[in-house]
Design an enzyme around this catalytic site. Sequence first.
Site, PDB file in Angstrom:
ATOM      1  N   GLU A  61       1.267  27.797  27.094  1.00 17.68           N
ATOM      2  CA  GLU A  61       1.924  27.845  25.773  1.00 17.68           C
ATOM      3  C   GLU A  61       2.630  26.543  25.466  1.00 17.68           C
ATOM      4  OE1 GLU A  61       5.315  28.101  28.351  1.00 17.68           O
ATOM      5  OE2 GLU A  61       3.324  28.992  28.478  1.00 17.68           O
ATOM      6  N   CYS A 105       2.676  30.545  35.929  1.00 16.98           N
ATOM      7  CA  CYS A 105       3.739  29.900  36.716  1.00 16.98           C
ATOM      8  C   CYS A 105       4.239  30.816  37.840  1.00 16.98           C
ATOM      9  CB  CYS A 105       4.857  29.439  35.793  1.00 16.98           C
ATOM     10  SG  CYS A 105       5.858  28.116  36.505  1.00 16.98           S
ATOM     11  N   LEU A 106       5.403  31.429  37.706  1.00 15.45           N
ATOM     12  CA  LEU A 106       5.881  32.355  38.735  1.00 15.45           C
ATOM     13  C   LEU A 106       4.922  33.532  38.874  1.00 15.45           C
ATOM     14  CD1 LEU A 106       8.146  33.016  40.772  1.00 15.45           C
ATOM     15  CD2 LEU A 106       9.344  34.201  38.928  1.00 15.45           C
ATOM     16  N   SER A 161      12.867  29.799  33.281  1.00 12.48           N
ATOM     17  CA  SER A 161      12.390  29.265  34.559  1.00 12.48           C
ATOM     18  C   SER A 161      13.382  28.274  35.161  1.00 12.48           C
ATOM     19  CB  SER A 161      11.031  28.579  34.380  1.00 12.48           C
ATOM     20  OG  SER A 161      10.034  29.506  34.014  1.00 12.48           O
ATOM     21  N   GLY A 177      13.270  30.649  40.443  1.00 10.84           N
ATOM     22  CA  GLY A 177      13.515  31.032  41.837  1.00 10.84           C
ATOM     23  C   GLY A 177      12.278  31.094  42.704  1.00 10.84           C
ATOM     24  N   HIS A 229       2.108  25.761  32.196  1.00  8.67           N
ATOM     25  CA  HIS A 229       2.476  26.567  31.027  1.00  8.67           C
ATOM     26  C   HIS A 229       1.486  26.334  29.900  1.00  8.67           C
ATOM     27  CE1 HIS A 229       6.614  28.113  32.030  1.00  8.67           C
ATOM     28  NE2 HIS A 229       6.367  27.289  33.035  1.00  8.67           N
ATOM     29  N   GLY A 277       9.066  24.602  41.083  1.00  8.89           N
ATOM     30  CA  GLY A 277       9.502  23.977  42.324  1.00  8.89           C
ATOM     31  C   GLY A 277       8.835  24.569  43.546  1.00  8.89           C
TER      32      GLY A 277
END
Length: 373
Positions: free
Chosen positions: A346, A258-259, A52, A232, A344, A302
């Site tokens: 994990e 997340c993403l 990430s 990204g 996250h 981000g």
Amino acid sequence: MKYQTRKRAIVLLEDGTIFHGKAVGDQDGKAFGEVCFNTGMTGYQEIFTDPSYFGQIMVTTNAHIGNYGANEEEKEAATAQISGLVCKNFSYNQSRPAADETLKQFLDKSNLFAISDVDTRALVTYIRENGAMNAVITTQFEDMEALKKELAEVPNMNGLELASKVSTKEAYYFGDESATHKVAVLDIGVKKSILKHLSKRDVYCKVFPYNTSFEEMEEWKPDGYLLSNGPGDPQPLNEAIQVAKDIIEKDRPVFGICLGHQVIALANGISTYKMHHGHRGINHPVMNLETGKGEITSQNHGFSISEEETAAHPDVKITHQHLNDKTIAGIRMKNKKCFSVQYHPEASPGPNDAHYLFDEFIHNLIAEKRVSH
């Protein structure tokens, strides 16, 4: 180990601000990327190897980095994923019996340039006040105008597709082939710890490249899907967004991290935006709005999803909220086996408050099997 010939180095931000330091080791070096900071007091190896963080220069807020060395089992990817490292004090010697090597040896193998002796408090304060921006760390700053011109050509993270840079090139398996459950993982930057958590819960994973279609993954006949973390901007990930749409349409169990969480939001027509300086650390407070319980979480992102559009969406429920800035930290689709979180679960590094999310995913897999059979 002492280096007598450590070279002067700088951090040059895209707005022209300069912070001074020294190169780690005795080599010249130069690295570009978006500068960001992580507030974790431990877990630097997991941070440096987290896909990430690809394309980012990491500033560590802990004053001492490297003091417990590096361990093969604590890597989230084969090599370092950050583009460069900035720290205050770099420890060339490690003092942990479980370490396989020093952090300097690990960075050298990863061909990663690092600088230390930087006023990281001042640098982090500057980023917090002025926002994330591109930067260069280098020992080669005699021609400052040429360096600024080179930095200006580095692409902005906003709109930048990076999943293809970190995703596996070919599908691979993780876990016990005789496990009870099968999960297809769309690798848009997956951490090894996520796969380990699934494996511990009797899951056999097949990890697919970022641009794999739903139809190709479905041929393996998985019980459910996981959309991984990654680097990204999520908006350019058209193939992954289509995969999420297809999974949702078929109402297959899916968990986004997340993403992957942002991809699920985009699949539902909810937009994402670039944050001022993002969330990166292992002590971020989150409220579970379904249980009323607080969680201390590990975060690294981000970008975030639109609060207004999510609240107005008829098919999406907000399940988690970041307590510092009220950004959305988790969603669940109504009447679908689809949920995701911005943080996250994990951890690695971080607390284990959110491990229950993997159990919820397993519960959905079991429910899917009951329906299908």
